[in-house]
Design an enzyme around this catalytic site. Sequence first.
Site, PDB file in Angstrom:
ATOM      1  CD  GLU A   1      -2.278   4.420   3.007  1.00  0.00           C
ATOM      2  OE1 GLU A   1      -3.463   4.687   3.246  1.00  0.00           O
ATOM      3  OE2 GLU A   1      -1.946   3.580   2.147  1.00  0.00           O
TER       4      GLU A   1
ATOM      5  CB  CYS B   1      -7.048  -0.074   4.592  1.00  0.00           C
ATOM      6  SG  CYS B   1      -5.341  -0.671   4.714  1.00  0.00           S
TER       7      CYS B   1
ATOM      8  CB  CYS C   1      -2.607   2.046   5.894  1.00  0.00           C
ATOM      9  SG  CYS C   1      -2.064   1.148   4.407  1.00  0.00           S
TER      10      CYS C   1
ATOM     11  CG  HIS D   1      -2.043  -0.915   1.167  1.00  0.00           C
ATOM     12  ND1 HIS D   1      -3.251  -0.645   1.757  1.00  0.00           N
ATOM     13  CD2 HIS D   1      -2.180  -2.123   0.569  1.00  0.00           C
ATOM     14  CE1 HIS D   1      -4.085  -1.648   1.539  1.00  0.00           C
ATOM     15  NE2 HIS D   1      -3.454  -2.563   0.824  1.00  0.00           N
TER      16      HIS D   1
END
Length: 155
Positions: free
Chosen positions: A53, A81, A84, A51
């Site tokens: 992040e 999410c 993260c 991801h």
Amino acid sequence: MDEMFMKEALLLAQQAALAGEVPVGCVVTLGDQIVGRGQNRRETGKSALLHAELEAIAQACQTLGGWRLWQCTLYVTLEPCPMCAGAILNARIPRVVFGAKDPKAGSCGSVVDLFSYPYNHHPQVIGGVLEEPCSQILTRFFQRLRKTKQKKDSL
């Protein structure tokens, strides 16, 4: 400042889209300096962990030489999410700025607010910064994806 750094995150989201990834971009800042950048790479990297992040946090930790990002701000085009949000908590990031809400997995208020639980760290969250362009890039990406799938299905 928030809009300027969100524009940097949007540029990373555009790069992700060009690579066929869900267009999410992220930057981590220390004062007026970007110390970490990330974009979604789940498809190209074949990993659920890639991801934007997480990539930006990892780069910021390397840049600053430690895992505690207690003076940093994280800017991301889509609400984090649960995974993260957990990384943000563990990195001790005190401030999170996001663009578009995520009604399916958003963990800063849309589905759940993980930062309100009794953890030892509670980041300040600011949502809706450049919300329209952050939402539009996602909407356009998924519209193109659906059209491509429909064309393949009709062949």
